[in-house]
Design a protein around this motif. Structure first.
Motif, short mmCIF file in Angstrom:
data_model
loop_
_atom_site.label_atom_id
_atom_site.label_comp_id
_atom_site.label_asym_id
_atom_site.label_seq_id
_atom_site.Cartn_x
_atom_site.Cartn_y
_atom_site.Cartn_z
N VAL A 1 0.84 -1.21 0.00
CA VAL A 1 0.00 0.00 0.00
C VAL A 1 0.87 1.25 0.00
O VAL A 1 1.85 1.34 0.75
N GLY A 2 0.50 2.20 -0.87
CA GLY A 2 1.22 3.47 -0.93
C GLY A 2 0.93 4.32 0.30
O GLY A 2 0.31 3.85 1.26
N GLY B 1 3.79 6.50 5.57
CA GLY B 1 4.54 6.48 4.33
C GLY B 1 4.25 5.24 3.52
O GLY B 1 3.79 4.23 4.04
N ALA B 2 4.52 5.31 2.20
CA ALA B 2 4.31 4.15 1.32
C ALA B 2 5.11 2.97 1.84
O ALA B 2 6.25 3.13 2.28
N LYS B 3 4.52 1.82 1.80
CA LYS B 3 5.15 0.54 2.16
C LYS B 3 5.42 0.38 3.66
O LYS B 3 5.98 -0.62 4.08
N GLU B 4 5.06 1.37 4.44
CA GLU B 4 5.25 1.20 5.90
C GLU B 4 4.18 0.27 6.43
O GLU B 4 3.12 0.10 5.82
N PRO B 5 4.42 -0.37 7.59
CA PRO B 5 3.44 -1.34 8.10
C PRO B 5 2.07 -0.71 8.33
O PRO B 5 1.96 0.49 8.62
N ILE B 6 1.05 -1.53 8.21
CA ILE B 6 -0.30 -1.11 8.56
C ILE B 6 -0.47 -1.31 10.08
O ILE B 6 0.37 -1.93 10.72
N THR B 7 -1.57 -0.80 10.62
CA THR B 7 -1.78 -1.00 12.06
C THR B 7 -2.04 -2.47 12.35
O THR B 7 -2.50 -3.23 11.50
N HIS B 8 -1.80 -2.81 13.59
CA HIS B 8 -1.73 -4.21 13.99
C HIS B 8 -3.08 -4.67 14.55
O HIS B 8 -3.57 -4.09 15.52
#
Lengths: 718, 313
Positions: free
Chosen positions: A583-584, A591-598
């Motif tokens: 995901v961008g 930021g793009a490619k950073e982890p999504i929430t857990h």
């Protein structure tokens, strides 16, 4: 002569050494970003290659898999440790050898197109993630009895070649397990002969005799039941990585009671055997909880299990089921050990919301109470339910991104329109998942049937049909949704920027997002500092609840086209990194490619103080409440539970969260900041540091760099 | 999307609050929600809440977070903010009127207003949301500060609202007020947390800026009202960490019927960063080393045999 506890100390030291050996043996990045499985490094001369039966290198059908599995079990090296009361260990997994590929005749390009579009884990070809019934089948029949049962049904189905092949395959699996046990019994016998220490010699002799007996006979004692369970669980782990242990305190109760009454077992010895069992593998065991009639089922074994985990101080996968009538002192003791050991054991599951939720699917409360927590985030009925739990995931951050892109392209730009499009794409993604589940049920058995678990369920042997293909009573497919916090915060940030404060236009925000915030740091900070989901009373909090209402609505409005029931949950497992990469940049300042929430958790660092109460309320408010979980992951500083009062406070938190707020699952890390920061820089200095990732715990030093970073950020900011 | 914003609460009385601490486990029994009121009439040199001193809103500055955007310079009508090199800015807090305009435009979290006017209803929304946690733990609401009783009318209203909602209430005071002011809040408090910092009057004045005469008199009177009291004594190295002081305190407390518990709290230096953010000087000679556990236990011996609970933190 060593005490039982001293033996466990030796076993723990060996385990830590073995972990270091494993790290040297397997160097592929990310290999250890999963449960701290109990496998050990095989001898150098051990080698096995699967024999495919298809030109594409894959193995298809029950007999081909059974033949491979039998051969592997036959050559699998035995493992005997004189300090353990239990024989056996596994040294490889068929998962690592390849061979498991979806059958090319049943490809699904149309569905796959959507899986890729929405970055979904479809569940097609998923395996295990359901719960067997060792208590009613294995412990009653023994391996010989299971063999007899399989052979009986071969006679019943002899006119049906497919069913006959299936049952012949199951027969071969049992024979393989028996051969494997025999090799281990032989090894124990040889080790006993070579052992000079009288105590260890006696242990090995007992181990050998017990295992010769268990090749055919069902277990009769507590120790034999632990050993029998070990063989079953380890073989299923070798076959396809199954980790469903069971309701430990029910499974072993009759053996324990009998042995204690007849003076064959002491309480210390029982703790020791349980420690030996927990050391073998991180199988998911539930303790506590209720009997079907709602009465507390906490017994001596429940207590001994937390004691065993305390003796071990390694990652285990025990889960304590909290309900209104549970012995509070039992919960309190587990909290005390959790803070003392700092190994993130156990996790806690809330009986109330899971029972009430499962009943809404049309089941009785009595049945719902026997749906045990036997996986990372999931529960299942022993031996009668097929679930694909934890193998179906929808990346809502990607769904949001697609909706956002569509809105920007079509021209009508508003938060209302974005919400409509998000809802539409979420519905589409769920629809595709439902079709994918149908596809799996139709064809999965033709690829890799569940030959290591079928015989421990009620139906597959009787009907001659794989469990994935309709042979048990209940089918409830879990669909997990990921990135709730990322999406809720993104909606809230956009609302603030373009509606409430009108600080930015859609075009300005889009330019910043498309550039991945390059040159737009102030815009990013503005959006990121919008009050988050989890803070309490924010727009993001309201939206998180609405998102869960919508995903629940879409999931529950109809079964799959073929009529299978689906149950929503919120859980990202270890996919927070992988799904983030797909995901961008998102409008919450991510930021793009950073982890999504857990999982159901808010963004880390969402508030400076009082996070425990705020997060508890937030995650309780987003429970889908249909019988599957939406876990809360808590990072707690050890000072919070300082002294008796601190332990009381955490116990009270857990009881309130599960019993009053209807929380479903609590995973806790007890970590001090200085230690985790030092371990981040110098993992080698902290080989015994255990952290909880989600439903599973691991040694921190075994994690990949990406995962260490994720855990550190979560803990430091959380 | 329905956002549900826009409640106008301008007509209702407000209190000046600098923090609402949830999962508060050190300010009374159980899991609590502690509301910290701004304004204090003591100046304890070890105070770890210097933002509580002033009874007015204040600007707090965290230079490390500044990204040098310059928005604050444009927003400030008083000329507090300047940019030296176009990257990081300087703040002259002596000119600051605490209007909050700069904090509103600061996207980096470098400028933060401390002190927010809140109505009873607004605070109770948070307090009541946490109520399930109070039930199992015996927790509730604590009003702390600063000195909450400098806003006694408002604090009494808040405590009353909580009591009416069935929530346990605690008042955390330093007691340096006319007794009549303390009495305003008493009908609505289930528990009083009362600070007792030093027994020697001169020493007390030296380290807190005020005499302890009225404080001890108030504690004496309060202890006969029938309301349970937890006395809290911070152990400050070089100030009150003598057996003599502790014995004197033990003797004083021994005759007080309402005292149910004494907490000995070790000094800690966690507030040092806050002083800097508020533009306040913290005399480095007054940053002390926390007393070790053995020292805490030694001092606790002075209270052995007391008929109240002794808790050494």
């Amino acid at each position: 002569m060593l005490t039982f506890r001293e033996k466990v100390d030796i076993l723990r030291i060996q385990k830590e050494k073995e972990t270091q050996k494993k790290l040297k043996h397997y160097t592929r990045p990310g290999f250890f970003d999963t449960d701290d499985k109990g496998w050990i490094v095989p001898p150098e001369d051990f080698h096995y290659e699967l024999k495919p039966n298809h030109e594409n290198g894959g193995i298809y059908g029950p007999m081909a898999w059974a033949e491979n599995f039998y051969h592997l079990l036959d050559i699998h090296p035995p493992y005997i440790d004189p300090y353990s009361s239990l024989a056996g260990a596994y040294m490889t997994k068929m998962e690592w050898m390849g061979g498991h590929r979806w059958h090319p005749d049943h490809d699904y390009p149309e569905l796959r197109k959507y899986h890729e579009k929405y970055n979904m884990v479809s569940g097609v070809g998923g395996s295990h993630h359901f719960h067997h019934d060792v208590g009613e089948i294995g412990f009653k029949l023994g391996w010989r009895g299971i063999l007899d049962k399989i052979r009986y049904y071969q006679g019943v189905h002899e006119g049906d070649p497919d069913k006959l092949e299936f049952l012949k395959a199951e027969e071969l699996v049992i024979q393989g397990i028996q051969v494997w046990i025999r090799h281990n019994a032989d090894a124990a016998r040889d080790a006993a002969a070579a052992q000079s220490d009288p105590d260890l010699k006696a242990n090995l002799e007992r181990m050998a005799a017990m295992n010769y007996k268990l090749i055919d006979e069902p277990p009769e004692t507590f120790l034999e039941a632990c050993q029998w369970l070990t063989w079953f669980l380890l073989q299923s782990s070798i076959f396809n990585g199954s980790g469903a242990g069971g309701a430990l305190d029910i499974l072993l109760k009759s053996y324990y009671d009998k042995d204690i009454a007849e003076g064959r077992l002491t309480e210390d010895e029982a703790v020791y055997h349980l420690a030996c069992l927990l050391l073998k593998d991180t199988q998911y065991f539930e303790i506590g909880g209720t009997y079907p009639d709602g009465a507390d089922r906490t017994n001596k074994i429940s207590w001994h299990a937390i004691e065993a985990s305390h003796w071990l101080r390694i990652p285990t996968a025990l889960c304590l089921r909290i309900h209104e009538n549970i012995d509070r002192e039992f919960v309190r003791s587990s909290v005390k050990y959790m803070f003392e050991d700092k190994c993130s054991n156990p996790s806690y599951i809330g009986d109330r919301v899971l029972v009430e939720g499962f009943v809404k699917n049309g089941y009785s409360e009595e049945l719902a109470r026997t749906r045990y927590k036997t996986g990372c985030n999931w529960c299942a009925l022993p031996g009668t339910e097929y679930t694909l739990n934890d193998t179906v995931k929808i990346n809502m951050a990607r769904v949001f991104e697609i909706a956002y892109q569509e809105m920007m392209e079509e021209g009508e730009r508003s938060t209302e329109r974005l919400w409509e499009l998000f809802d539409k794409h979420l519905d589409t993604a769920i629809d595709v998942i439902k079709k994918s589940i149908d596809h799996h049920v139709k064809y999965a058995h033709l690829s890799r049937p569940e030959i290591a678990l079928n015989f421990m369920c009620h139906g597959p042997i009787e009907k001659g049909v794989d469990i994935s293909h309709g042979s048990v009573d209940y089918y409830n497919f879990g669909i997990d949704f990921c990135a709730l916090g990322t999406v809720a915060d993104s909606f809230a940030a956009l609302d603030r920027a373009v509606n409430e404060e009108q600080t930015y236009t859609w075009e300005q925000i889009d330019e910043a997002i498309q550039s991945n915030w390059e040159g737009h740091e102030l815009t990013r900070l503005y959006l990121k500092n919008t009050p988050h989901y989890g803070y309490g009373g924010t727009l993001a909090d309201e939206l998180a609840v609405k998102i869960v209402e919508r995903l629940t609505h879409h999931t529950k409005k109809s079964p799959t086209p073929d009529g299978w029931n689906c149950i929503p949950g919120l859980f990202s497992w270890a996919n927070t990194i992988g799904m983030g990469r797909a995901v961008g940049a998102t409008p919450n300042g991510r930021g793009a490619k950073e982890p999504i929430t857990h999982g159901a958790n808010p963004e880390p660092g969402f508030r400076e103080s009082g996070a425990l109460t705020a997060m508890g309320l937030a995650v309780a408010s987003v429970q889908p409440r249909w019988g599957n979980t939406a876990p809360i992951q808590l990072e707690i500083d050890p000072t919070l539970a300082k002294g008796e009062q601190g332990i009381e406070n955490i116990t009270n938190f857990l009881m309130t969260y599960c019993n009053d707020l209807g929380g479903s699952l609590v995973n806790i890390n007890i970590i001090d900041r200085d230690k985790i920061l030092d371990a981040y820089e110098h993992p080698e200095r902290h080989p015994d540091l255990v952290v909880r990732i989600t439903g599973f715990s691991v040694y921190f030093s075994t994690l990949s760099q990406d995962f260490r970073k994720l855990v550190v950020e979560r803990i430091i900011q959380g | 999307m329905q956002t549900g914003r826009g409640n106008n609460q301008a007509e209702q009385p407000t209190g000046l609050v600098f923090d609402i601490q949830r999962f508060s486990v050190h300010d009374g029994p159980g899991i609590r929600t502690t509301v910290f009121f701004k304004g204090c009439n003591l100046r304890c040199f070890w105070c770890h809440n210097p933002e509580s001193y002033s009874p007015r809103p204040q600007l707090s500055v965290y230079p490390d977070k500044c990204v040098g955007c310059g928005r604050c310079v444009a927003a400030c009508a008083y000329g507090c903010h300047t940019t030296a090199d176009g990257v990081k800015h300087a703040v002259d807090l002596t000119r600051c009127a605490a209007c909050g305009a700069c904090a509103k435009v600061c996207v980096a979290g470098s400028l933060v207003m401390v002190g927010k006017s809140m109505t009873v209803a607004r605070i109770m929304k948070t307090v009541a949301a946490d109520a399930p946690f109070y039930k199992n733990s015996g927790g509730g609401l604590t009003c702390s500060g600063g000195e909450p009783l400098l806003q006694a009318d408002f604090v009494a209203q808040l405590l009353r609202a909580a009591k009416e909602a069935g929530i346990h209430t605690a008042l955390d005071t330093a007691g340096n007020l006319p007794y009549e002011v303390i009495q305003q809040a008493l009908p609505y408090a289930d528990l009083v947390l009362f600070d007792c910092k030093a027994m020697d009057e001169a020493a007390h004045e030296r380290v807190t800026g005020v005499s302890n005469k009225r404080i001890l008199e108030n504690l004496g009177r309060l202890a006969r009202e029938g309301i349970p009291i937890w006395v809290r004594t911070p152990v400050i190295p070089g100030t009150n960490d003598t057996m003599e002081n502790m014995r004197e305190e033990a003797e004083f407390l021994s005759g007080l019927p309402g005292v149910k518990r004494l907490d000995l709290l070790p000094y800690h230096s966690l507030g040092a960063g806050k002083y800097r953010s508020l533009g306040m000087e913290l005399d480095p000679s007054k940053v002390l080393t926390a007393p070790p556990k053995s020292e805490m236990e030694r001092l606790a011996k002075a209270f052995e045999g007391a008929d109240y609970e002794l808790v050494v933190n």
